[in-house]
Design an enzyme around this catalytic site. Structure first.
Site, mmCIF file in Angstrom:
data_model
loop_
_atom_site.group_PDB
_atom_site.id
_atom_site.type_symbol
_atom_site.label_atom_id
_atom_site.label_comp_id
_atom_site.label_asym_id
_atom_site.label_seq_id
_atom_site.Cartn_x
_atom_site.Cartn_y
_atom_site.Cartn_z
ATOM 1 N N HIS A 196 1.916 -7.057 -11.609
ATOM 2 C CA HIS A 196 2.329 -6.667 -10.261
ATOM 3 C C HIS A 196 2.040 -7.755 -9.237
ATOM 4 O O HIS A 196 2.857 -8.027 -8.354
ATOM 5 C CB HIS A 196 1.586 -5.380 -9.884
ATOM 6 C CG HIS A 196 2.072 -4.712 -8.636
ATOM 7 N ND1 HIS A 196 3.324 -4.142 -8.552
ATOM 8 C CD2 HIS A 196 1.476 -4.511 -7.436
ATOM 9 C CE1 HIS A 196 3.477 -3.614 -7.341
ATOM 10 N NE2 HIS A 196 2.374 -3.837 -6.647
ATOM 11 N N GLY A 204 0.821 -1.194 0.000
ATOM 12 C CA GLY A 204 0.000 0.000 0.000
ATOM 13 C C GLY A 204 0.872 1.268 0.000
ATOM 14 O O GLY A 204 1.230 1.766 -1.048
ATOM 15 N N SER A 252 5.036 -5.452 -3.463
ATOM 16 C CA SER A 252 4.785 -4.024 -3.549
ATOM 17 C C SER A 252 5.400 -3.273 -2.355
ATOM 18 O O SER A 252 6.597 -3.412 -2.100
ATOM 19 C CB SER A 252 3.277 -3.776 -3.675
ATOM 20 O OG SER A 252 3.021 -2.465 -4.125
ATOM 21 N N TYR A 253 4.581 -2.515 -1.599
ATOM 22 C CA TYR A 253 5.134 -1.794 -0.444
ATOM 23 C C TYR A 253 5.573 -2.742 0.663
ATOM 24 O O TYR A 253 6.235 -2.321 1.610
ATOM 25 C CB TYR A 253 4.124 -0.769 0.091
ATOM 26 C CG TYR A 253 4.766 0.274 0.985
ATOM 27 C CD1 TYR A 253 5.431 1.370 0.436
ATOM 28 C CD2 TYR A 253 4.738 0.161 2.371
ATOM 29 C CE1 TYR A 253 6.042 2.311 1.244
ATOM 30 C CE2 TYR A 253 5.335 1.106 3.192
ATOM 31 C CZ TYR A 253 5.989 2.181 2.616
ATOM 32 O OH TYR A 253 6.602 3.117 3.424
ATOM 33 N N ASP A 261 4.653 -5.671 -15.153
ATOM 34 C CA ASP A 261 4.222 -4.670 -14.180
ATOM 35 C C ASP A 261 4.862 -3.333 -14.508
ATOM 36 O O ASP A 261 6.088 -3.236 -14.636
ATOM 37 C CB ASP A 261 4.638 -5.114 -12.768
ATOM 38 C CG ASP A 261 4.348 -4.065 -11.704
ATOM 39 O OD1 ASP A 261 3.412 -3.260 -11.901
ATOM 40 O OD2 ASP A 261 5.048 -4.056 -10.677
#
Length: 479
Positions: free
Chosen positions: A451, A90, A187-188, A399
């Site tokens: 992603h 996020g 991701s984060y 991605d």
């Protein structure tokens, strides 16, 4: 249950009475709480043989902070399989909404007027006992009774609460404490995973036996790791994949200085970057070659872009718009949100016990402030490698958000010696991607994945996690 004895002295006669009573010390701490978290069946769920649990673990009693988890034992021999924690990023997005329900968990919600779950044939609990965590508080079903906590969120408090969660979760599930433990995410979670790992590593050096975690390694995909190279690689990838023009590429690379944080760029740079992001209002930045969702249900998928000058309902009449050959459905997030907001589903999951005032969502609208986020995770990765942890990094190569180009630049910064250079790996007779083995780190690309790698290439993703867990090289020849 256990047997408790009561000894009574009646006029010189000893009477021994055995009674059945509950005794946590007999069968281990947390057995009652564990059983209370057992999920026997969810609305619309196919029959399965593995056990599942969900509920809350308190991470700060004085503030009333509690994190929500969903745990699946492995399909077979759970007592012998490792334990894997999965984290989405996020910051502020749900590991249950994305990880469990759309990527690598056993159950995928379906588009239906009634609650309905589909069994994922490539679930990662075929390789490990699988634990999903909604973190930090304010994400998904996780909550705090102290409103000010939301304004203090950042990387530091997220790692600290997640570590406290693990310590307390093992107390509730002591039978898994001796298992090899791994963390994976995307991701984060390129921040979440290394920072939590560092806390575990440090704590293991100084902890009591009770708090020791049998930690073995991490795997992170399409991960935010270094601001400078992530931004540079993102622009280069867009140009190289014909997403932006030569002129826009020239302007951005000439005007912008990616050694500075993106929020500190000049107005001139921001103007050009806005032109770049406008392109991703008409295609999916997170998966360049798959269709976008046009649904009347909701707008739940990341930051679902709106098509300018197009009628979504008109496009939806084309049957192929919603379908992809591998079974990918761009509207899967809509089904997840609808399912997890059903009262009967929340009751079965022991979720939303405090009657949160807002609906469950993939990414929290309540988290508008993030206190701390280091510009680079590379120093932490070096520490984890030096600490003897297994470290794998992977990248879906379609991605556009944290592209393979960015990750290659980032890993080059580590300066690690190459043990095995760029080599293809195979899924059956097809090339699954490429990999390079550094001294202390393995990097793997997954061909044709966006992603969220397990969403787009589920078979290859399961193959990847299986090889990671046993520290075995991916097949270098067709099999």
């Amino acid at each position: 249950m256990g047997l408790c004895s009561i000894i009574i002295n009646l006029n010189g006669f000893i009477l021994l009475i055995l009674v059945v009573c509950w005794n946590k010390q007999v069968y281990g701490y947390g057995v009652t709480e564990q059983e209370e978290d057992r999920v026997y069946e969810l609305p619309g769920q196919p029959l399965v043989n593995f056990k599942q649990y969900s509920g809350y673990i308190t991470v700060n009693e004085s503030h009333g902070r509690a994190l929500f988890y969903w745990f699946f034992e492995s399909y077979d021999q759970p007592q012998q399989k490792p334990l894997l924690l999965w984290l989405n990023g996020g910051p502020g997005c749900s590991s249950i909404g994305y990880g469990e329900a759309e990527e690598l968990g056993p159950f995928f919600p379906q588009n239906s007027t009634q609650p309905k779950l589909k069994l994922n044939p490539y679930s990662w609990n075929k390789a490990a006992n699988l634990l999903f965590l909604e973190s930090p508080v304010g994400v998904g079903f996780s909550y705090t009774n102290t409103t000010s906590d939301i304004q203090e969120l950042g990387d530091t408090i997220t790692a600290k609460d997640s570590h406290t969660f693990l310590i307390n979760w093992f107390k509730r599930f002591p039978q898994f404490k001796s298992h090899d433990f791994y963390i994976a995410g995307e991701s984060y979670a390129g921040h979440y995973v290394p920072q939590l790992s560092e806390l575990i590593l440090d704590n293991n050096h100084n902890s009591s036996e009770e708090d020791y975690i049998n930690f073995k390694g991490i795997m992170i995909g399409n991960a935010l790791l270094d601001d400078e190279t992530d931004q540079k690689g993102m622009i280069e990838y867009a140009w190289d994949h014909a997403v932006i023009s030569d002129g826009l590429y020239h302007n951005i690379t000439t005007i912008c200085n990616f050694s500075h944080p993106i929020q500190n760029q000049t107005d001139e740079c921001n103007t050009e970057l806005n032109k770049y992001f406008d392109v991703y209002k008409i295609i999916d930045m997170y998966s360049l070659y798959t269709p976008m969702c046009f649904s009347n249900i909701s707008n739940t998928r990341r930051e679902s872009p709106v098509i300018k000058g197009a009628n979504p309902r008109a496009l939806s009449k084309f049957d192929g718009w919603h379908r992809y050959l591998a079974g990918y459905d761009p509207c899967a997030s809509d089904y997840t949100a609808a399912y997890l907001n059903r009262p009967e589903v929340q009751k079965a999951l022991h979720a939303n016990v405090t009657n949160i005032s807002y609906p469950w969502s993939h990414c929290s609208n309540n988290i508008s402030f993030w206190n701390d986020s280091p510009v680079s995770m590379l120093p932490v990765l070096k520490k984890l490698i030096a600490g003897g942890l297994r470290v794998w990094v992977y990248s879906g190569d379609t991605d556009g958000r944290i592209p393979v180009t960015a990750t290659r630049y980032t890993l080059k910064k580590l300066g690690l010696p190459i043990v095995q250079d760029w080599t293809p790996w195979y899924t059956s007779r097809q090339v699954g991607g490429w990999n390079i083995v550094y001294d202390g780190l393995t990097f793997v690309t997954i061909r044709g994945a966006g992603h969220q790698v397990p969403t787009f290439t589920p078979k290859q993703a399961l193959q990847l996690i299986r090889h990671f867990l046993v520290n075995k090289k991916l097949p270098q020849h067709p099999i």
